[in-house]
Design a protein around this motif. Sequence first.
Motif, PDB file in Angstrom:
ATOM      1  N   VAL A 123       0.039  66.252  23.797  1.00  0.00           N
ATOM      2  CA  VAL A 123      -0.116  65.819  25.180  1.00  0.00           C
ATOM      3  C   VAL A 123       1.154  65.076  25.576  1.00  0.00           C
ATOM      4  CG1 VAL A 123      -1.311  63.683  24.517  1.00  0.00           C
ATOM      5  CG2 VAL A 123      -1.538  64.560  26.845  1.00  0.00           C
ATOM      6  N   SER A 124       1.630  65.322  26.784  1.00  0.00           N
ATOM      7  CA  SER A 124       2.871  64.699  27.231  1.00  0.00           C
ATOM      8  C   SER A 124       2.800  64.385  28.713  1.00  0.00           C
ATOM      9  CB  SER A 124       4.074  65.610  26.945  1.00  0.00           C
ATOM     10  OG  SER A 124       3.944  66.839  27.655  1.00  0.00           O
ATOM     11  N   GLY A 125       3.700  63.541  29.161  1.00  0.00           N
ATOM     12  CA  GLY A 125       3.820  63.219  30.575  1.00  0.00           C
ATOM     13  C   GLY A 125       5.098  62.437  30.803  1.00  0.00           C
ATOM     14  N   SER A 179       5.141  61.687  24.453  1.00  0.00           N
ATOM     15  CA  SER A 179       4.216  62.688  23.924  1.00  0.00           C
ATOM     16  C   SER A 179       3.546  62.184  22.654  1.00  0.00           C
ATOM     17  CB  SER A 179       4.939  64.009  23.646  1.00  0.00           C
ATOM     18  OG  SER A 179       5.899  63.851  22.621  1.00  0.00           O
ATOM     19  N   VAL A 180       2.323  62.669  22.437  1.00  0.00           N
ATOM     20  CA  VAL A 180       1.566  62.372  21.233  1.00  0.00           C
ATOM     21  C   VAL A 180       1.038  63.699  20.692  1.00  0.00           C
ATOM     22  CG1 VAL A 180      -0.504  61.292  20.275  1.00  0.00           C
ATOM     23  CG2 VAL A 180       0.900  60.052  21.938  1.00  0.00           C
ATOM     24  N   THR A 181       1.242  63.935  19.387  1.00  0.00           N
ATOM     25  CA  THR A 181       0.766  65.146  18.736  1.00  0.00           C
ATOM     26  C   THR A 181      -0.266  64.783  17.674  1.00  0.00           C
ATOM     27  OG1 THR A 181       2.904  66.220  19.059  1.00  0.00           O
ATOM     28  CG2 THR A 181       1.426  67.197  17.422  1.00  0.00           C
ATOM     29  N   GLY A 182      -1.400  65.464  17.701  1.00  0.00           N
ATOM     30  CA  GLY A 182      -2.437  65.230  16.704  1.00  0.00           C
ATOM     31  C   GLY A 182      -3.111  66.541  16.343  1.00  0.00           C
ATOM     32  N   ILE A 183      -3.946  66.488  15.311  1.00  0.00           N
ATOM     33  CA  ILE A 183      -4.737  67.656  14.944  1.00  0.00           C
ATOM     34  C   ILE A 183      -6.201  67.302  15.164  1.00  0.00           C
ATOM     35  CG2 ILE A 183      -4.713  67.022  12.475  1.00  0.00           C
ATOM     36  CD1 ILE A 183      -4.741  70.118  11.946  1.00  0.00           C
ATOM     37  N   LEU A 222       3.526  71.467  17.911  1.00  0.00           N
ATOM     38  CA  LEU A 222       3.958  70.182  17.378  1.00  0.00           C
ATOM     39  C   LEU A 222       4.858  69.379  18.302  1.00  0.00           C
ATOM     40  CD1 LEU A 222       4.740  71.304  13.732  1.00  0.00           C
ATOM     41  CD2 LEU A 222       3.075  69.556  14.368  1.00  0.00           C
ATOM     42  N   ALA A 223       5.282  69.959  19.419  1.00  0.00           N
ATOM     43  CA  ALA A 223       6.212  69.263  20.298  1.00  0.00           C
ATOM     44  C   ALA A 223       5.975  69.690  21.738  1.00  0.00           C
ATOM     45  CB  ALA A 223       7.660  69.556  19.890  1.00  0.00           C
ATOM     46  N   ALA A 224       6.377  68.818  22.661  1.00  0.00           N
ATOM     47  CA  ALA A 224       6.231  69.114  24.088  1.00  0.00           C
ATOM     48  C   ALA A 224       7.292  70.123  24.511  1.00  0.00           C
ATOM     49  CB  ALA A 224       6.358  67.835  24.904  1.00  0.00           C
ATOM     50  N   SER A 225       6.864  71.184  25.163  1.00  0.00           N
ATOM     51  CA  SER A 225       7.769  72.209  25.683  1.00  0.00           C
ATOM     52  C   SER A 225       7.970  71.976  27.185  1.00  0.00           C
ATOM     53  CB  SER A 225       7.198  73.592  25.405  1.00  0.00           C
ATOM     54  OG  SER A 225       6.029  73.815  26.174  1.00  0.00           O
TER      55      SER A 225
END
Length: 600
Positions: A123-125, A179-183, A222-225
């Motif tokens: 998730v990103s912003g 951004s935050v990346t989780g599973i 895994l990363a914001a595009s």
Amino acid sequence: MNNASLELGGTNWAEKDASLLGYTVSDDSGRFFPQEFTFSRGSNLAATRIGKTGLIEKGRENLLLQSNQFDTTWGTTRSSVTGGQSGYDGSNDAWKLIGTTPADGVKDHYLRQSFSATGVLTVSGYFKAAEKNTIRILFNNSDPTPRADFDLANGSVHNKSNVIAASIVSVGNGWYRCSVTGILTVSALIQIYATESLNATSWVGDDTSGVYIQAAQLEQGLAASPYIETTTTTAQAGVLENTPRLNYTTGVANPYLLLEPSRSNILIQSEYYNVGYVKNQVTITDNAITSPEGLQNASKLIPNNGTGGNRSVGKAFTGLSGIHTFSTFAKAGEYGYVSLRLRNTPSAFVMFDLNDGLIHNINSNAQYVTGSAKIEDYGNGWYRCSASFEPSGSGSAGDLYPSLSVGITGDESGQWNGDGVSGIYIYGSQFEAGSYPTSYIPTYSVSATRATETIVYNELQSKGIISSTQGTILFDVKEFFGTAVQWNIQHQLNLDYALRVQFRADGAIWFQKTPAAQTTIRSITGLTPSRYKIAMSWNGTNLITSFNGTSYIDTIDASIASQLNRIQRPNVNSVSVPTNQILVFPTQLTESELNTLTTI
């Protein structure tokens, strides 16, 4: 020579008389594509291509609704939003997230939106400090709860918890992309807080204070595009289901059309190696370096400190049949070799040199498919390494255990010392049924399948591209792999009227014609997969075929020529046919012209 009236790929029509076409550009390569070409490739985003910049391009989707309309689908908890704010992109499309005065004292203030997705998610912003200069982003209703705090005053990340990664990147004028990346194993709720400080999400709102926010995105990976705007539905970008894949190769200016069979990547995590794999005396650092897709989502594979052998990350598969191909992208770090290894009995491996792009040595047995090892340069130090294996050669029938190992000298076969810091970089692993690697299929907690691709162009005669008596078609094929495949120029509906170019698994090319019964008019055998330029040119009396500069003349039934109206690459063949160019001419060309066209 007559001017071509239809083109797919190859020469840029901007250099020719584009008025012949009357169509629009539909690809960023600058080539003109007839809108009547129909492409089909299933209903998901599993396909990739190498783009014009040399980077891998994926299909992408923003899973949030109303991604920049925070007063609609988004819920507010003890907060309000005000639009019309100056944004990171120079627009007035940003919003202010404001903490409202609570009736019951000190409370937290946040935006929220639920979603239906699991697996590796980011998730990103875009955010900017106002009266408050810290935010928190978290996935709620999941167990555990990935979250991180961000300081918008100095661009730093704090209080990370249960995350794969958290990132803050300055985009200028006080704005940051966070951004935050989780599973996630269950669908969750995204919450974005305006906070009092890095350690206090609860504060007394005053109907004025808050932070600026713009352009939120939730996506797999895994990363914001790059950001994709959404409204009442999710939105997609990149390599979509109905778009042609023009694939660029390192050092080549013009792309080729990538047409591949259906394949599945049965590794459920193709980029995240800390879940779903067995690690043997190694650690994995996520998002350690920029990958071949231009995002910081490649991992570092690090052998543990001390002495050990078979430093690897891998996964066991049982009950397999038929040849399977294992591939991965790898780049040298402090160490310069990667091994594609089978940890079965007996063991097999292929060692690849990531400094010079060579295959260093092969420890083969009945599982390894002789001659299958391959290494391809993807630029910026990245290589795609692959090898094929046959599970019937395993000590346990139907079992394969593909794994990646680190090498220091390229000759490792036993014990050696690691330092717990040095390693290599890996990205985009794939394990697929088939005797050769196809283009990369990303996965994010489940296996993914790229459907067979088809291409059709209808109404050649009614559009004046060919006549009812004559025409010419050229196929420039980069190479072919697999079982038999064919290109047809045929009647719209009745396959009794068709000319076919069929590529055979035994290294032969057949030129065929109908009606009534399929007749092989020419057969060229003993070929190896390589580049072929093939033309078929007809009138109501004869058919001229030309293959790599050599022509042949045969008779043709006039009824065939009168019925030809469609170009088709059928979807029934399990084969990869990268195609450089398709040309159609309105008249029959001479032998000399055809041989000039097909000479490589």
